[in-house]
Each structure stands twice: as C-alpha cells, then as structure tokens.
Design a protein around this motif. Structure first.
Motif, PDB file in Angstrom:
ATOM      1  N   SER A  52      16.430  -2.123  -9.420  1.00  3.24           N
ATOM      2  CA  SER A  52      15.338  -2.362  -8.482  1.00  3.24           C
ATOM      3  C   SER A  52      15.174  -1.126  -7.608  1.00  3.24           C
ATOM      4  CB  SER A  52      15.631  -3.590  -7.618  1.00  3.24           C
ATOM      5  OG  SER A  52      14.576  -3.828  -6.709  1.00  3.24           O
ATOM      6  N   PHE A  53      13.971  -0.543  -7.638  1.00  2.00           N
ATOM      7  CA  PHE A  53      13.696   0.679  -6.883  1.00  2.00           C
ATOM      8  C   PHE A  53      12.349   0.553  -6.185  1.00  2.00           C
ATOM      9  CE2 PHE A  53      15.637   2.007 -11.005  1.00  2.00           C
ATOM     10  CZ  PHE A  53      16.906   2.282 -10.527  1.00  2.00           C
ATOM     11  N   SER A  54      12.171   1.371  -5.158  1.00  2.00           N
ATOM     12  CA  SER A  54      10.882   1.492  -4.491  1.00  2.00           C
ATOM     13  C   SER A  54      10.607   2.969  -4.248  1.00  2.00           C
ATOM     14  CB  SER A  54      10.891   0.732  -3.161  1.00  2.00           C
ATOM     15  OG  SER A  54       9.631   0.832  -2.527  1.00  2.00           O
ATOM     16  N   PHE A  55       9.349   3.388  -4.551  1.00  2.00           N
ATOM     17  CA  PHE A  55       8.975   4.791  -4.435  1.00  2.00           C
ATOM     18  C   PHE A  55       7.728   4.941  -3.579  1.00  2.00           C
ATOM     19  CE2 PHE A  55      10.723   4.021  -8.628  1.00  2.00           C
ATOM     20  CZ  PHE A  55      11.693   4.998  -8.750  1.00  2.00           C
ATOM     21  N   ASP A  56       7.596   6.115  -3.005  1.00  2.00           N
ATOM     22  CA  ASP A  56       6.310   6.511  -2.446  1.00  2.00           C
ATOM     23  C   ASP A  56       5.383   6.811  -3.620  1.00  2.00           C
ATOM     24  OD1 ASP A  56       4.730   7.688   0.025  1.00  2.00           O
ATOM     25  OD2 ASP A  56       4.544   9.125  -1.625  1.00  2.00           O
ATOM     26  N   ALA A  57       4.201   6.213  -3.632  1.00  2.00           N
ATOM     27  CA  ALA A  57       3.314   6.315  -4.790  1.00  2.00           C
ATOM     28  C   ALA A  57       2.861   7.746  -5.048  1.00  2.00           C
ATOM     29  CB  ALA A  57       2.100   5.405  -4.599  1.00  2.00           C
ATOM     30  N   GLU A 116       0.831  -1.200   0.000  1.00  2.00           N
ATOM     31  CA  GLU A 116       0.000   0.000   0.000  1.00  2.00           C
ATOM     32  C   GLU A 116       0.870   1.257   0.000  1.00  2.00           C
ATOM     33  OE1 GLU A 116      -3.451   2.241  -0.116  1.00  2.00           O
ATOM     34  OE2 GLU A 116      -3.236   0.051  -0.277  1.00  2.00           O
ATOM     35  N   GLY A 117       0.541   2.168  -0.929  1.00  2.00           N
ATOM     36  CA  GLY A 117       1.226   3.449  -0.985  1.00  2.00           C
ATOM     37  C   GLY A 117       2.607   3.399  -1.612  1.00  2.00           C
ATOM     38  N   LYS A 118       2.972   2.261  -2.210  1.00  2.00           N
ATOM     39  CA  LYS A 118       4.311   2.114  -2.777  1.00  2.00           C
ATOM     40  C   LYS A 118       4.240   1.730  -4.257  1.00  2.00           C
ATOM     41  CE  LYS A 118       6.038   2.604   1.362  1.00  2.00           C
ATOM     42  NZ  LYS A 118       6.677   3.884   1.761  1.00  2.00           N
ATOM     43  N   ILE A 119       5.275   2.105  -4.988  1.00  2.00           N
ATOM     44  CA  ILE A 119       5.505   1.606  -6.339  1.00  2.00           C
ATOM     45  C   ILE A 119       6.833   0.862  -6.314  1.00  2.00           C
ATOM     46  CG2 ILE A 119       5.920   2.174  -8.755  1.00  2.00           C
ATOM     47  CD1 ILE A 119       4.271   4.712  -8.351  1.00  2.00           C
ATOM     48  N   GLN A 120       6.782  -0.416  -6.602  1.00  2.00           N
ATOM     49  CA  GLN A 120       7.999  -1.213  -6.702  1.00  2.00           C
ATOM     50  C   GLN A 120       8.353  -1.381  -8.178  1.00  2.00           C
ATOM     51  OE1 GLN A 120       6.859  -4.784  -4.518  1.00  2.00           O
ATOM     52  NE2 GLN A 120       7.888  -4.018  -2.680  1.00  2.00           N
ATOM     53  N   TRP A 121       9.588  -1.109  -8.512  1.00  2.00           N
ATOM     54  CA  TRP A 121      10.040  -1.104  -9.910  1.00  2.00           C
ATOM     55  C   TRP A 121      11.213  -2.059 -10.055  1.00  2.00           C
ATOM     56  CZ3 TRP A 121       8.752   2.722 -13.863  1.00  2.00           C
ATOM     57  CH2 TRP A 121       9.546   2.644 -15.011  1.00  2.00           C
ATOM     58  N   LYS A 122      11.084  -3.033 -10.975  1.00  2.00           N
ATOM     59  CA  LYS A 122      12.175  -3.969 -11.235  1.00  2.00           C
ATOM     60  C   LYS A 122      12.395  -4.080 -12.741  1.00  2.00           C
ATOM     61  CE  LYS A 122      11.333  -6.766  -7.106  1.00  2.00           C
ATOM     62  NZ  LYS A 122      11.010  -8.118  -6.576  1.00  2.00           N
ATOM     63  N   TRP A 123      13.670  -4.172 -13.111  1.00  2.00           N
ATOM     64  CA  TRP A 123      14.045  -4.373 -14.511  1.00  2.00           C
ATOM     65  C   TRP A 123      14.990  -5.566 -14.559  1.00  2.00           C
ATOM     66  CZ3 TRP A 123      18.301  -1.276 -17.434  1.00  2.00           C
ATOM     67  CH2 TRP A 123      18.338  -1.681 -18.770  1.00  2.00           C
ATOM     68  N   LYS A 124      14.631  -6.589 -15.367  1.00  2.00           N
ATOM     69  CA  LYS A 124      15.374  -7.838 -15.360  1.00  2.00           C
ATOM     70  C   LYS A 124      15.683  -8.302 -16.782  1.00  2.00           C
ATOM     71  CE  LYS A 124      13.835 -11.022 -12.533  1.00  2.00           C
ATOM     72  NZ  LYS A 124      12.892 -11.981 -11.890  1.00  2.00           N
ATOM     73  N   TYR A 125      16.739  -9.095 -16.880  1.00  2.00           N
ATOM     74  CA  TYR A 125      17.025  -9.871 -18.088  1.00  2.00           C
ATOM     75  C   TYR A 125      17.421 -11.266 -17.639  1.00  2.00           C
ATOM     76  CZ  TYR A 125      19.436 -11.799 -22.129  1.00  2.00           C
ATOM     77  OH  TYR A 125      19.837 -12.630 -23.150  1.00  2.00           O
ATOM     78  N   LYS A 126      16.616 -12.253 -18.021  1.00  2.00           N
ATOM     79  CA  LYS A 126      16.805 -13.627 -17.549  1.00  2.00           C
ATOM     80  C   LYS A 126      16.866 -13.615 -16.018  1.00  2.00           C
ATOM     81  CE  LYS A 126      18.813 -15.479 -21.789  1.00  2.00           C
ATOM     82  NZ  LYS A 126      19.954 -16.177 -22.425  1.00  2.00           N
ATOM     83  N   ASP A 127      17.957 -14.117 -15.431  1.00  2.00           N
ATOM     84  CA  ASP A 127      18.041 -14.144 -13.967  1.00  2.00           C
ATOM     85  C   ASP A 127      18.829 -12.960 -13.409  1.00  2.00           C
ATOM     86  OD1 ASP A 127      20.492 -14.897 -14.936  1.00  2.00           O
ATOM     87  OD2 ASP A 127      20.735 -16.643 -13.626  1.00  2.00           O
ATOM     88  N   GLN A 128      19.111 -11.967 -14.262  1.00  2.00           N
ATOM     89  CA  GLN A 128      19.855 -10.788 -13.816  1.00  2.00           C
ATOM     90  C   GLN A 128      18.893  -9.679 -13.394  1.00  2.00           C
ATOM     91  OE1 GLN A 128      22.829  -9.469 -16.724  1.00  2.00           O
ATOM     92  NE2 GLN A 128      22.668 -11.467 -17.723  1.00  2.00           N
ATOM     93  N   MET A 129      19.092  -9.137 -12.208  1.00  2.00           N
ATOM     94  CA  MET A 129      18.344  -7.967 -11.773  1.00  2.00           C
ATOM     95  C   MET A 129      19.135  -6.735 -12.199  1.00  2.00           C
ATOM     96  SD  MET A 129      15.608  -6.823 -10.339  1.00  2.00           S
ATOM     97  CE  MET A 129      14.965  -8.234  -9.418  1.00  2.00           C
ATOM     98  N   LEU A 130      18.631  -6.021 -13.201  1.00  2.00           N
ATOM     99  CA  LEU A 130      19.340  -4.873 -13.752  1.00  2.00           C
ATOM    100  C   LEU A 130      19.103  -3.606 -12.947  1.00  2.00           C
ATOM    101  CD1 LEU A 130      18.523  -5.580 -17.508  1.00  2.00           C
ATOM    102  CD2 LEU A 130      20.621  -6.156 -16.275  1.00  2.00           C
TER     103      LEU A 130
END
Length: 301
Positions: free
Chosen positions: A58-63, A42-56
């Motif tokens: 990862s961020f979290s924001f107040d919505a 609640e109240g958050k935006i989670q942002w992930k960018w990946k390629y295969k098993d690589q995490m390129l």
C-alpha cells in the motif's frame, strides 16, 4: 470506476531460448489480476495490491512528482510509472486516482503478478506494455503477451518485435499433465540478470524450436514425454543447470521445468492415475499439485 483484467501465465516450452529469438509455447490462464480504478484524493495516487483479505502493498504518491508519502519501499512502482510517462507524460498527473490490484492467485506462485500489473496499467495509459516491460523487467515479453490472450499460443520476440500465433486446437494430453508448485518463488528480473552472466550458450537456441513444434502436435503421450525430456537436456546444457527432473528419477513419467528454472511451478506428464500422481508429489513434500484443467480453468484460487 474502471476495471481491467490481465490473465496469468505459464511458459510451457522454449524458456531461455525465447530470449534469443526462438519461439516459446505460452499458456494463458483463466486466473489473473484485476485492476480497479476509482477517484482518489486530489493530487494523489493511491496504490494497493491485495490477495483475498491480505494487503500485500500500500503506497501513496504525489500525482505530479511521484514522490512517495510512505516509507520509501515503492521503488518498482515509481520506476513503472516513470517508464509509462515516457510514452504518455500526462498519465495520472491531474486529479487523483486510487489503483487497486487484486490477485486471484497466491502471489508466491509466480503466475505473472508483475506482468499483469504492467499490462493493466499500460492499457489504462494507452502505451505499449512490451516497451515498458523491457525497460523495467527485461525478458522476452512472453508474459505480457499472455495477459490478454485467450488460448495457448506461440510467441516470438524477433527483429520485427513481439509476434504471436494462436494454436487453433486444444492440448491433447490435459488428462495426463500436472503442475506442481516447487515452493520457491523466482524473481524474474533478478534471475534474468544472473542468467545472462551464467549462461554458457553451449547450443544454438533455435534448436529449441524443433521441440516446441513437435510438442504441439505430437500424437501420443510417450512421444510428448520424450520431447519434454530432450528439451530439458537442451536447455540444461545451454544454461549450465541441472534439471529438476533429476529429483524425481523414480517418477513414472517425465518432469519438466517451466519458465525460470529453480522456482515456481514445474510440469509432470504421466500415464498414472490422478490419485497416484498427487500422492507421489505429496509424499515428496509438494503440497500443491494441480491438474491441467484445474490450473487453466480455475479463476479464483
């Protein structure tokens, strides 16, 4: 859960000239980037960018405020969200969402990771991706047009805004066309800024249209190779840069830059057998050599 897919891209011809109202020849790919949207805290935006098993990334924001909760490295993402909210102020302000962007191709290949992200998120928000792309990245918007296209097409960013014309027949020389990864990732936004200051504007950009139209319907491969050679001369003179073709003077065919010169992929046309073409570039130190069919029809790399 919601999924949105955006296709990757190759700008075959008309690079740089398209920034000045000329037509570009664009090739959308089967590969691309998939956005998966699920409920998050609640109240958050989670942002992930990946390629295969690589995490390129990862961020979290107040919505509501878009204030980042991690280490302050998500400036591009915050700008993107702010530009989207200029058109849709309520976008993702309420509740909580998890946004996962998954590349189906290596991000260093330069096949449109950024444009895919912009396009997918703008479609989720119901806003104009061309406007957001212009604010965030600059450029013509051709990359954005590729993200939803099914076949190769002509693109123009003229006085009436972005326009596209699908080409109603297949490319004639797919068996003789190769894409070679240069090993150098070109950052489009920063390159366009340097281009605008470096370009000598030595030619009329509309001259590029002649090569684009001829290339689409040319009947023989030798003629197609001559057109790519002349197009390369025109653009090289205009931007004051040496063609990548000069590195391969002994290649039995023609080599053409694609998109931003100096990075990502370049194109090779030749009457030689596939084994010869691959071997030639492998011996020059280029490990990724893809046929037209491989690049345009493969979804997962």
């Amino acid at each position: 859960m919601e999924k949105i897919f955006s296709f990757g891209k190759i700008l075959l011809m008309g690079e740089y000239a398209v920034l000045h109202g000329a037509d570009a020849l664009c090739l959308p790919l089967k590969t691309g980037q998939e956005l998966t949207v699920t409920d998050g805290p609640e109240g958050k935006i989670q942002w992930k960018w990946k390629y295969k098993d690589q995490m390129l990334a990862s961020f979290s924001f107040d919505a509501a405020s878009l204030e980042e909760e991690s280490n302050g490295t998500a400036n591009w993402v915050v700008l993107l969200m702010n530009f989207i909210r200029e058109q849709n102020p309520d976008f993702l302000r309420q509740g909580g969402k998890s946004l996962e962007f998954v590349n189906l191709f290596p991000p260093q290949w330069g096949l449109g990771s950024s444009s895919a992200t912009i396009s997918s998120l703008c479609r989720l928000a119901g806003v104009d991706p061309f406007v957001v792309n212009r604010q965030l990245m600059g450029g013509s918007g051709a990359d954005i047009a590729c993200t939803t296209a099914q076949n190769w097409f002509l693109y123009r960013n003229g006085d009436n805004g972005p326009q596209t014309w699908e080409i109603p027949f297949n490319y004639h020389f797919s068996e003789n066309t190769w894409f070679v990864y240069s090993g150098n990732k070109m950052e489009t936004a920063s390159h366009l800024k340097s281009f605008s200051s470096e370009s000598r504007y030595a030619v009329s950009w509309m001259q590029a249209n002649d090569f684009v139209y001829r290339f689409i319907s040319v009947p023989t491969l030798p003629e197609a190779m001559q057109i790519t050679y002349e197009h390369e001369l025109l653009i090289g003179e205009a931007i004051g840069k040496e063609s990548i073709a000069n590195r391969f003077r002994d290649f039995p065919g023609k080599v053409k830059s694609l998109g931003a010169w100096g990075g990502d992929f370049f194109m090779a046309l030749s009457l030689q057998e596939p084994g010869f073409v691959r071997g030639y570039f492998y011996n020059k130190g280029y490990g990724t050599v893809l046929s037209w069919k491989e690049l345009t029809e493969t979804k997962y790399f």
